[in-house]
Scaffold this motif. Structure first.
Motif, mmCIF file in Angstrom:
data_model
loop_
_atom_site.group_PDB
_atom_site.id
_atom_site.type_symbol
_atom_site.label_atom_id
_atom_site.label_comp_id
_atom_site.label_asym_id
_atom_site.label_seq_id
_atom_site.Cartn_x
_atom_site.Cartn_y
_atom_site.Cartn_z
ATOM 1 N N GLY A 15 -31.817 42.112 35.502
ATOM 2 C CA GLY A 15 -32.762 43.160 35.142
ATOM 3 C C GLY A 15 -34.176 42.646 34.973
ATOM 4 N N SER A 16 -35.045 43.557 34.533
ATOM 5 C CA SER A 16 -36.470 43.242 34.408
ATOM 6 C C SER A 16 -37.015 43.715 33.064
ATOM 7 C CB SER A 16 -37.269 43.930 35.528
ATOM 8 O OG SER A 16 -36.850 43.501 36.798
ATOM 9 N N LEU A 17 -38.053 43.039 32.636
ATOM 10 C CA LEU A 17 -38.809 43.443 31.454
ATOM 11 C C LEU A 17 -40.278 43.123 31.713
ATOM 12 C CD1 LEU A 17 -36.693 42.132 28.428
ATOM 13 C CD2 LEU A 17 -37.129 44.525 28.982
ATOM 14 N N ARG A 18 -41.153 43.861 31.039
ATOM 15 C CA ARG A 18 -42.575 43.531 31.066
ATOM 16 C C ARG A 18 -43.065 43.379 29.632
ATOM 17 N NH1 ARG A 18 -47.824 46.963 33.103
ATOM 18 N NH2 ARG A 18 -47.389 48.044 31.139
ATOM 19 N N LEU A 19 -43.499 42.176 29.325
ATOM 20 C CA LEU A 19 -44.067 41.891 28.013
ATOM 21 C C LEU A 19 -45.569 42.140 28.048
ATOM 22 C CD1 LEU A 19 -42.232 38.557 27.143
ATOM 23 C CD2 LEU A 19 -41.427 40.918 26.886
ATOM 24 N N SER A 20 -46.099 42.607 26.922
ATOM 25 C CA SER A 20 -47.532 42.845 26.797
ATOM 26 C C SER A 20 -48.075 42.064 25.612
ATOM 27 C CB SER A 20 -47.816 44.341 26.583
ATOM 28 O OG SER A 20 -47.332 45.115 27.653
ATOM 29 N N CYS A 21 -49.313 41.661 25.718
ATOM 30 C CA CYS A 21 -49.990 40.972 24.628
ATOM 31 C C CYS A 21 -51.396 41.530 24.530
ATOM 32 C CB CYS A 21 -50.014 39.473 24.873
ATOM 33 S SG CYS A 21 -50.869 38.523 23.590
ATOM 34 N N VAL A 47 -44.103 28.927 29.558
ATOM 35 C CA VAL A 47 -43.572 29.830 30.574
ATOM 36 C C VAL A 47 -44.612 30.081 31.669
ATOM 37 C CG1 VAL A 47 -42.654 32.126 31.043
ATOM 38 C CG2 VAL A 47 -42.083 30.967 28.883
ATOM 39 N N ALA A 48 -45.791 30.549 31.267
ATOM 40 C CA ALA A 48 -46.826 30.903 32.241
ATOM 41 C C ALA A 48 -48.163 31.004 31.523
ATOM 42 C CB ALA A 48 -46.497 32.222 32.922
ATOM 43 N N SER A 49 -49.235 30.931 32.307
ATOM 44 C CA SER A 49 -50.562 31.107 31.727
ATOM 45 C C SER A 49 -51.496 31.708 32.754
ATOM 46 C CB SER A 49 -51.118 29.793 31.197
ATOM 47 O OG SER A 49 -51.466 28.934 32.270
ATOM 48 N N ILE A 50 -52.609 32.252 32.254
ATOM 49 C CA ILE A 50 -53.617 32.836 33.124
ATOM 50 C C ILE A 50 -54.989 32.637 32.514
ATOM 51 C CG2 ILE A 50 -53.319 35.111 32.054
ATOM 52 C CD1 ILE A 50 -54.000 36.322 34.832
ATOM 53 N N SER A 51 -55.934 32.239 33.369
ATOM 54 C CA SER A 51 -57.325 32.219 32.962
ATOM 55 C C SER A 51 -57.855 33.635 33.124
ATOM 56 C CB SER A 51 -58.121 31.259 33.850
ATOM 57 O OG SER A 51 -59.503 31.445 33.644
ATOM 58 N N VAL A 52 -58.267 34.240 32.027
ATOM 59 C CA VAL A 52 -58.681 35.637 32.094
ATOM 60 C C VAL A 52 -59.906 35.806 32.991
ATOM 61 C CG1 VAL A 52 -59.502 37.609 30.772
ATOM 62 C CG2 VAL A 52 -57.715 36.144 29.826
ATOM 63 N N SER A 53 -60.814 34.853 32.965
ATOM 64 C CA SER A 53 -62.047 34.980 33.750
ATOM 65 C C SER A 53 -61.821 34.762 35.234
ATOM 66 C CB SER A 53 -63.090 33.989 33.237
ATOM 67 O OG SER A 53 -62.597 32.667 33.349
ATOM 68 N N PHE A 67 -41.195 35.489 37.583
ATOM 69 C CA PHE A 67 -42.122 36.048 36.602
ATOM 70 C C PHE A 67 -43.520 36.126 37.195
ATOM 71 C CE2 PHE A 67 -39.654 34.034 32.767
ATOM 72 C CZ PHE A 67 -38.525 34.744 33.146
ATOM 73 N N THR A 68 -44.289 37.105 36.697
ATOM 74 C CA THR A 68 -45.680 37.251 37.112
ATOM 75 C C THR A 68 -46.541 37.516 35.883
ATOM 76 O OG1 THR A 68 -44.994 38.203 39.231
ATOM 77 C CG2 THR A 68 -47.283 38.510 38.565
ATOM 78 N N LEU A 80 -46.615 39.851 31.060
ATOM 79 C CA LEU A 80 -45.663 38.945 31.699
ATOM 80 C C LEU A 80 -44.537 39.805 32.243
ATOM 81 C CD1 LEU A 80 -44.884 35.997 32.329
ATOM 82 C CD2 LEU A 80 -43.470 36.048 30.255
ATOM 83 N N ARG A 81 -44.545 39.985 33.547
ATOM 84 C CA ARG A 81 -43.502 40.733 34.212
ATOM 85 C C ARG A 81 -42.382 39.756 34.539
ATOM 86 N NH1 ARG A 81 -41.336 45.835 35.717
ATOM 87 N NH2 ARG A 81 -39.934 45.414 37.474
ATOM 88 N N MET A 82 -41.163 40.069 34.107
ATOM 89 C CA MET A 82 -40.023 39.186 34.309
ATOM 90 C C MET A 82 -38.949 39.937 35.102
ATOM 91 S SD MET A 82 -39.816 37.333 30.581
ATOM 92 C CE MET A 82 -39.330 38.828 29.720
ATOM 93 N N ASP A 83 -38.652 39.429 36.270
ATOM 94 C CA ASP A 83 -37.612 40.005 37.129
ATOM 95 C C ASP A 83 -36.457 39.013 37.278
ATOM 96 O OD1 ASP A 83 -40.353 41.185 39.046
ATOM 97 O OD2 ASP A 83 -39.070 42.423 37.781
#
Length: 125
Positions: A15-21, A47-53, A67-68, A80-83
């Motif tokens: 299954g899938s989940l989408r986490l929000s922060c 798990v994962a990271s992103i540079s917002v800029s 994951f995305t 964080l989209r988890m499939d």
């Protein structure tokens, strides 16, 4: 800076989940955002990271394309989209913010300045 994580829950394997922060209290664009997780009896892991800029992302090897991580500037929110979830993905997931990111440190929990409260993800087999 305050971080509010949500979106966890119970899901079957595959299954899938989408986490929000949601981030408040500081200019969102200046932050480097990370997702970490901690399973019972185990250390917290990246798990994962992103540079917002810039939008540049990094993932742990175990993600294997499942994951995305993404950001929404208008909502000051990181997702964080988890499939294709697996039982071994069961953990408390935390979002974190780094005010002064340095190259090569995105996967180190110690460099993050602010942490959300965590959201439980449980994957049943």
């Amino acid at each position: 800076v305050q971080l509010q994580a949500s979106g966890g829950g119970l899901v079957q394997a595959g299954g899938s989940l989408r986490l929000s922060c949601v981030v408040s209290g500081r200019t969102f664009r200046s932050l480097h955002m990370g997702w970490f997780r901690q399973a019972p009896g185990k250390e917290r892991e990246f798990v994962a990271s992103i540079s917002v800029s810039s939008g540049i992302t990094h993932y742990a090897e175990f993600v294997e394309g499942r994951f995305t991580v993404s950001g929404d500037h208008a909502k000051n929110t990181v997702y964080l989209r988890m499939d294709s979830l697996k039982p071994e993905d069961t953990a408390v997931y935390y979002c974190a913010a780094d005010r002064t990111p340095w190259p090569g440190t995105y996967n180190k929990a110690s460099v993050y300045d602010y942490w959300g409260q965590g959201t439980q993800v449980t994957v049943s087999s």
